[in-house]
Design an enzyme around this catalytic site. Structure first.
Site, PDB file in Angstrom:
ATOM      1  N   ALA A 169       0.867  -1.184   0.000  1.00 53.09           N
ATOM      2  CA  ALA A 169       0.000   0.000   0.000  1.00 53.09           C
ATOM      3  C   ALA A 169       0.903   1.233   0.000  1.00 53.09           C
ATOM      4  O   ALA A 169       1.842   1.313   0.806  1.00 53.09           O
ATOM      5  CB  ALA A 169      -0.903  -0.002   1.224  1.00 53.09           C
ATOM      6  N   TRP A 171       0.603   4.183   1.154  1.00 50.72           N
ATOM      7  CA  TRP A 171       0.625   4.976   2.383  1.00 50.72           C
ATOM      8  C   TRP A 171       1.388   4.279   3.513  1.00 50.72           C
ATOM      9  O   TRP A 171       1.648   4.878   4.558  1.00 50.72           O
ATOM     10  CB  TRP A 171      -0.802   5.231   2.863  1.00 50.72           C
ATOM     11  CG  TRP A 171      -1.650   3.996   2.980  1.00 50.72           C
ATOM     12  CD1 TRP A 171      -2.533   3.518   2.075  1.00 50.72           C
ATOM     13  CD2 TRP A 171      -1.666   3.073   4.088  1.00 50.72           C
ATOM     14  NE1 TRP A 171      -3.113   2.357   2.527  1.00 50.72           N
ATOM     15  CE2 TRP A 171      -2.606   2.065   3.767  1.00 50.72           C
ATOM     16  CE3 TRP A 171      -1.003   3.014   5.301  1.00 50.72           C
ATOM     17  CZ2 TRP A 171      -2.870   0.999   4.616  1.00 50.72           C
ATOM     18  CZ3 TRP A 171      -1.262   1.954   6.148  1.00 50.72           C
ATOM     19  CH2 TRP A 171      -2.188   0.958   5.811  1.00 50.72           C
ATOM     20  N   CYS A 172       1.750   3.024   3.305  1.00 48.47           N
ATOM     21  CA  CYS A 172       2.367   2.213   4.364  1.00 48.47           C
ATOM     22  C   CYS A 172       3.867   2.485   4.454  1.00 48.47           C
ATOM     23  O   CYS A 172       4.593   2.433   3.449  1.00 48.47           O
ATOM     24  CB  CYS A 172       2.102   0.735   4.092  1.00 48.47           C
ATOM     25  SG  CYS A 172       3.050  -0.385   5.115  1.00 48.47           S
ATOM     26  N   TYR A 173       4.343   2.752   5.660  1.00 47.35           N
ATOM     27  CA  TYR A 173       5.776   3.008   5.879  1.00 47.35           C
ATOM     28  C   TYR A 173       6.615   1.804   5.495  1.00 47.35           C
ATOM     29  O   TYR A 173       7.638   1.931   4.801  1.00 47.35           O
ATOM     30  CB  TYR A 173       6.010   3.379   7.347  1.00 47.35           C
ATOM     31  CG  TYR A 173       7.474   3.391   7.738  1.00 47.35           C
ATOM     32  CD1 TYR A 173       8.301   4.467   7.394  1.00 47.35           C
ATOM     33  CD2 TYR A 173       8.028   2.332   8.440  1.00 47.35           C
ATOM     34  CE1 TYR A 173       9.641   4.474   7.740  1.00 47.35           C
ATOM     35  CE2 TYR A 173       9.364   2.333   8.795  1.00 47.35           C
ATOM     36  CZ  TYR A 173      10.164   3.399   8.444  1.00 47.35           C
ATOM     37  OH  TYR A 173      11.504   3.405   8.786  1.00 47.35           O
TER      38      TYR A 173
END
Length: 496
Positions: A169, A171-173
């Site tokens: 994803a 937005w995932c760090y």
């Protein structure tokens, strides 16, 4: 003189004369005898029931438990929408104790939406170790992995012996930490190595070799594809093998998950070892050619998205929380898509009762055993009518109950159990949703003492019943006969 002597001798030699009304049968006497016998049987049954019944006295005292400062919480809870990959059991209390991801006394089994087990026990193993992501790559890396979408995903799984996919994803760090290493590893795998000034070698050419393909799926764009493969944490690296892509009994993709390090060298090494046993021409896989170092980082991926957690945890006897949630040190979760619906099959405090003990406790059921499993067989399902980010909380008030018996020569404790009341609620949160069981233990305990009747008391009452009924029946019979005789004399006097 002789006459009087004979009369006196006859009086002493003759047997005791029984009243005539007791030797002559009559209809009224028979009826009274039957009624008396029925009354004696009824009173005997009532007295026997009273003798066998458990008479108790209840007192409330300060808890002086002999089980120490710790208490077990036994549970069996099913989560239809929480994967065993990330299901974590945590414990905290007011003294500052925090134990995360307890695994020693907890077992996890994958389940389907109908709560049926779909596979063997899930072991966390190396999935929880510290993952090396390598140094952050700041230079721009060209895309090497093939972007996959729903339309092409199935065809790729059937074409390549190995399809290794990074479900991520944006937005995932952790997805962003993996992306440079993943793209670089893909570039190395498909990179042209110069043998001399005029010739090049492609390590695994998809067109000529065709043994492996590295792909990536953006779960924000392909939500249905990620859901179909039960992706709940980002990033998730799945390995699909040709020939086992579809299993008939479940209708899902049979694949594995990679839980090893995520730096470029580790990814390339993993791909090399997975590809090496596959013959370039026949594409036949020989698992014996894969090293143990790689195999220990591979685990069969969950075939369904649910999990049943069962076992026990040991907690201090102070107010605290039992929390079940999604947890990982190297994955991110979309809190808006987390559903913590669950079904409580069993939840109790203290020692588990054996079936034999439960059988012996049948006579005590009216006094105890009504609240030690208050939440058992209850479902708490969120059908999204409450919105996203829903935490389900249970507030438990726990009190110890001890039963003391005096049926033996020496007083001893028959059973010790913890009963509780439960109140459940839902709450929306900005954080990751969880299932929380907040428990508070009472400093007092309830003591139930058995007070059995003595056998001598039972025999005495039994004799009193027989003698009393017989005496009352005799009095009534005498009154009845004397009354009839008097009436007859009166009638004879009138007629005379």
């Amino acid at each position: 003189m002789d006459f009087y002597r004979c009369a006196i001798l006859s009086h002493y030699l003759n047997p005791l004369k029984i009243p005539r009304d007791l030797t002559e049968a009559s209809l009224s006497g028979a009826g009274l005898s039957i009624v008396a016998a029925l009354i004696m049987m009824l009173l005997f049954g009532m007295e026997l029931s009273s003798y066998l019944a458990v008479n108790t006295t209840t007192t409330v005292v300060v808890d002086k438990s002999a089980d120490g400062d710790f208490l077990r919480i036994h549970f069996n809870i099913s989560f239809p929408a929480l994967s065993c990959e990330f299901a974590s059991i945590d414990v905290s209390d007011v003294l500052g104790t925090n134990r995360l991801n307890i695994t020693k006394t907890v077992r996890k089994f994958p389940i389907d939406p109908h709560l049926k087990t779909t596979g063997e026990e899930f072991h966390s193993g190396h999935g929880s170790h510290h993952i090396n992501h390598g140094e952050e790559i700041k230079e721009e890396i060209p895309d090497g992995a093939v972007p996959l979408v729903s339309g092409s995903f199935d065809s790729f799984t059937k074409h390549f012996p190995l399809l290794i996919v990074n479900f991520n994803a944006p937005w995932c760090y952790w997805s962003n930490r993996l992306k440079p290493s993943w793209e670089k590893a893909a570039s190395i795998i498909y990179h042209k190595f110069a043998l001399d000034s005029s010739s090049y070698l492609i390590k695994y050419n998809p067109e000529t070799d065709g043994r492996v393909l590295l792909g990536s799926v953006d779960c924000t764009e392909e939500a249905e594809l990620c859901k179909r493969n039960h992706i709940q944490g980002y990033p998730s690296i799945r390995i699909f093998r040709k020939g086992s892509d579809l299993k008939e009994d479940h209708g899902h993709h049979e694949h594995e998950s990679y839980y090893g390090d995520r730096d470029t060298d580790s990814i390339v090494k993993m791909v090399d070892e997975l590809v090496a046993p596959i013959h370039p021409e026949t594409h036949k896989l020989d698992l014996d050619g894969i090293s143990n170092e790689t195999l220990k980082h591979l685990k069969k991926a969950p075939v369904t998205g649910g999990c049943r957690v069962e076992g026990y945890v040991r907690v201090k006897k102070v107010p605290g929380n039992l929390i079940i949630s999604a947890h990982s040190g190297a994955h991110s979760f979309d809190s808006s898509k987390m559903n913590m619906s669950h079904v409580v099959t069993h939840l109790s405090f203290g020692r588990m009762f054996s079936p034999r003990l439960l059988t012996d406790m049948r006579r005590l059921l009216p006094y105890i055993g009504q609240s030690h499993d208050k939440l058992d067989e209850k479902a708490f399902i969120n059908q999204h009518e409450f919105g996203a980010n829903v935490t389900i909380e249970h507030y438990l008030q726990v009190v110890k109950t001890e039963v003391i018996t005096r049926r033996t020569a020496q007083e001893h404790s028959l059973v010790e159990e913890y009963e509780y009341t439960a109140h459940s609620s839902i709450a929306q949160t900005y954080y990751l949703p969880v299932a929380k069981f907040h428990y508070e233990l009472s400093p007092m305990q309830i003591m139930i003492t058995e007070n059995p009747k003595s056998f001598s008391h039972f025999i005495t009452n039994l004799c009193a019943i027989i003698g009393g009924v017989f005496t009352v029946a005799g009095i009534l019979d005498s009154i009845f006969h004397n009354t009839i005789r008097l009436v007859k004399k009166v009638e004879l006097g009138k007629n005379f």
